[in-house]
Design a protein around this motif. Sequence first.
Motif, PDB file in Angstrom:
ATOM      1  N   ASN A 145       6.733   0.435   6.525  1.00 51.55           N
ATOM      2  CA  ASN A 145       6.314  -0.445   7.539  1.00 51.55           C
ATOM      3  C   ASN A 145       5.787  -1.843   7.319  1.00 51.55           C
ATOM      4  OD1 ASN A 145       7.074   1.656   9.564  1.00 51.55           O
ATOM      5  ND2 ASN A 145       5.323   2.836   8.564  1.00 51.55           N
ATOM      6  N   SER A 146       6.046  -2.359   6.110  1.00 51.63           N
ATOM      7  CA  SER A 146       5.316  -3.716   5.647  1.00 51.63           C
ATOM      8  C   SER A 146       6.366  -4.793   6.136  1.00 51.63           C
ATOM      9  CB  SER A 146       5.196  -3.573   4.187  1.00 51.63           C
ATOM     10  OG  SER A 146       6.631  -3.680   3.465  1.00 51.63           O
ATOM     11  N   GLU A 147       5.883  -5.940   5.561  1.00 51.11           N
ATOM     12  CA  GLU A 147       6.807  -7.135   6.023  1.00 51.11           C
ATOM     13  C   GLU A 147       7.747  -7.458   4.908  1.00 51.11           C
ATOM     14  OE1 GLU A 147       4.693 -11.008   5.969  1.00 51.11           O
ATOM     15  OE2 GLU A 147       2.938  -9.523   5.545  1.00 51.11           O
ATOM     16  N   TYR A 148       7.788  -6.616   3.709  1.00 49.52           N
ATOM     17  CA  TYR A 148       8.471  -6.862   2.544  1.00 49.52           C
ATOM     18  C   TYR A 148       9.732  -6.078   2.383  1.00 49.52           C
ATOM     19  CZ  TYR A 148       4.376  -9.485   1.840  1.00 49.52           C
ATOM     20  OH  TYR A 148       3.084 -10.433   1.976  1.00 49.52           O
ATOM     21  N   MET A 149      10.563  -6.317   1.496  1.00 49.52           N
ATOM     22  CA  MET A 149      11.782  -5.262   1.171  1.00 49.52           C
ATOM     23  C   MET A 149      11.299  -4.517  -0.092  1.00 49.52           C
ATOM     24  SD  MET A 149      15.598  -6.294   0.234  1.00 49.52           S
ATOM     25  CE  MET A 149      16.326  -6.617   1.852  1.00 49.52           C
ATOM     26  N   VAL A 150      11.653  -3.195   0.155  1.00 46.16           N
ATOM     27  CA  VAL A 150      11.808  -2.316  -0.949  1.00 46.16           C
ATOM     28  C   VAL A 150      13.070  -2.250  -1.767  1.00 46.16           C
ATOM     29  CG1 VAL A 150      11.351  -0.172  -1.905  1.00 46.16           C
ATOM     30  CG2 VAL A 150       9.761  -1.073   0.105  1.00 46.16           C
ATOM     31  N   GLU A 151      13.245  -3.008  -2.818  1.00 49.02           N
ATOM     32  CA  GLU A 151      14.590  -3.151  -3.327  1.00 49.02           C
ATOM     33  C   GLU A 151      15.271  -1.831  -4.139  1.00 49.02           C
ATOM     34  OE1 GLU A 151      15.040  -6.527  -5.343  1.00 49.02           O
ATOM     35  OE2 GLU A 151      15.002  -7.810  -3.748  1.00 49.02           O
ATOM     36  N   GLN A 152      14.224  -1.486  -4.964  1.00 52.69           N
ATOM     37  CA  GLN A 152      14.506  -0.418  -6.113  1.00 52.69           C
ATOM     38  C   GLN A 152      13.607   0.691  -6.193  1.00 52.69           C
ATOM     39  OE1 GLN A 152      17.638  -0.330  -7.980  1.00 52.69           O
ATOM     40  NE2 GLN A 152      18.175  -2.396  -7.041  1.00 52.69           N
ATOM     41  N   LEU A 153      13.877   2.081  -6.427  1.00 55.00           N
ATOM     42  CA  LEU A 153      13.073   2.964  -6.444  1.00 55.00           C
ATOM     43  C   LEU A 153      13.423   4.055  -7.481  1.00 55.00           C
ATOM     44  CD1 LEU A 153      10.432   4.673  -5.739  1.00 55.00           C
ATOM     45  CD2 LEU A 153      12.118   5.762  -4.247  1.00 55.00           C
ATOM     46  N   ALA A 154      12.734   4.106  -8.417  1.00 56.59           N
ATOM     47  CA  ALA A 154      12.978   5.184  -9.836  1.00 56.59           C
ATOM     48  C   ALA A 154      12.341   6.548  -9.638  1.00 56.59           C
ATOM     49  CB  ALA A 154      12.700   4.526 -11.209  1.00 56.59           C
ATOM     50  N   TRP A 155      13.290   7.280  -9.416  1.00 54.31           N
ATOM     51  CA  TRP A 155      12.682   8.663  -8.941  1.00 54.31           C
ATOM     52  C   TRP A 155      13.924   9.603  -9.136  1.00 54.31           C
ATOM     53  CZ3 TRP A 155       8.288  11.140  -8.328  1.00 54.31           C
ATOM     54  CH2 TRP A 155       8.273  12.434  -7.357  1.00 54.31           C
TER      55      TRP A 155
END
Length: 701
Positions: A135-145
């Motif tokens: 819900n932020s104004e930025y992009m989430v590009e990668q997630l290590a999980w």
Amino acid sequence: MKRYIFIIGCVLCLISSCTQAQQKTLENDDIRAVFNLENGSLISFQNKKTKWNIIPEEKSGRSFEMFLNLKDKGSCFTDGLNQAKPEVKTTPNSITFIWNSIKSDRVGQPLDITFTGTVTLTDEGLVYTGDVKNNSEYMVEQLAWPFIGEISVPEKNDRLFFQHMNYTKLDKRELYPQVGGSYTGWSNLPEASFTLIHNEKQGLYISSKDINLDEYIRCIYEILPKETYGAYVGGASSKENNGERDHMKLQLKASRSIYMPAKTDRSLIPVILKPYIGTWHAGVDIYKKWRKSWFVAPHRAEWTKHVNSWQQLHINSSEDLLNFKYKDIVEYAKECKKYGVEAIQLTGWNIGGQDKSVPYHDTDPRLGTKEDLKNAIAECTKMGIKILLFTKFTWIDMTDNRYEEYKDFVAKDLFGDPCLHPGYNYNTYTQLYGINTRRFAVLCFTDAECRKAICKEFQKVLDLGAPGMVYDENQHHAGHMLCFDPSHGHKIPGFLYQGADLLGHDFMEMTKEQNPDFFMNGEGCYDLQSKYYSTYTRADINHTAVLRYIDPEIPIACAVLGHNDKNTINMCLRDRYSICYEPRYFKGHLGEFPRLMAYGKLVDDLRRKYSDFLWDGEFRDILGASVSGDNIVYSIFVRKTDGKKAVVVLNRSENQSAEATVKIDGSTNPTVVATPENPGAISFMGKITLQPQSAAVVMEQ
């Protein structure tokens, strides 16, 4: 004094219980995994059967890692260990961590990003799932999980390997004590099906449960210096026996390329971590068990179910090497008939020749008319020779004057630039120097309109009446994974491999309507493509035939190039591959291979004679027998009717004879031996002498 001791004891118990409350253990008969509830890190991970502590110490524990694109503030990694304490929910066999906001050093206040990560212990292993709400104004590009901060070597002085499937074979890189020439590396899931980290006696299996190719995950290993590295490196003995490597750690992460714009949500594909005992086969068996739950073999033409051999034949190149006309194909088919070859892979038949004017699949007027090719195919079919048309749909030739027709379908990178393939250099010095190399743009099959255009090209292949095709380079996209073009109608980004899967489904539906026996074959396919395609590969005698181990029945053909290349023919015998003869790099006649053709026929005759073992049996690689001898390689087939075994034994030396000792595990049955030169089975006494580049088959009676 007693009261004092009692108080001290109570305090220690309280401290212990508080410490225990900060951890949660998931445990079954095989696995023990301990999580730090303060930060979500996996701090202990054990194979209980072998006592291998995969994570050597608690301080190595990691939770997750997120990569954010903060626009004008740049990009940054956010470490799960630096976040506020997550909300935690537990059940007896699962833990859910909820990070309700994500902190970034480059933004003053926490970001409105919620990451919910769940780990569940099942019979499949540790299963990592979750979802992200951005819900932020930025992009989430990668997630290590998941993210494992350090992996130990199971036993001191062992080697450690990183292994995954590539081009039907197992790639193998050493991580310890060497580093395989690189301190970082990866495999791509679900393309590679699985990844193994092992010491050849036990290992760790990693895979994503993703049969629809919904999420691109890069399984990354990184070899990083420990705290002791700086003091050790550069010393007099630092490089002795790879001593520097002892002061480095190996970490592993499943890096998910989620690229979530502002105000979007996403659920994560399950990723499995499971320790296993045994060779790589035990790790692949985990995948095979899961595969049985979803894989349905496509309809395959009857001729592919029996021993068969091919020829690859080059009719034209991108540099106008016009070898013969369409009408002349019949003469080559007659030669195939003479040598017992059943199929011709016809390369370069389409407009422009091999690797020119792709993806257009019109006939080339310089070679004859469309009717000429259609009639030649029909005449060859009557003779029992199947013409497999070489096709290529993945690229658009940027030098073709019709490039504009496909320009809107080209995959775009994050910056909006076209994704490119460097092209190939053939035949002429001008092209070998790279002066007029034809560059390709990568097509985005995730675009439904692109798939429609490609299906029209595939229809041209079907209209020629050919019994099948070999779809060249269908297994990759020139290193490009994602398309960011918003005009394509797919989610942003689109996963190119998912588009290729959709195209395979479209092709299969077309063949069901028009020719159910049409042979769908591709080059070096990854296993998920086995839903649609069989495969053509190139391999040497030392390769590990993992696709054959996964699927004992899928048709696989392998190139044979050299005039005395008996080793590759023997390898086809060992791995149940069809032989694809390719004299002069597929520009010649079968008669140019007189000795090789004669030997190949003996091998195929042997396979027909003992097809219950060598063709219809289950391929078990090296499981089920003990075989020894210099330069000896082997495989085992299990007859499905009674479980009896056959051992294919090869001497790979080109100039030395070798003695092989063969013992079938747990068998008291009498055994016989046969060879291509002497196919009549005779009693086997446990040992056989093999001449250079020769083969024998030992069978239980």
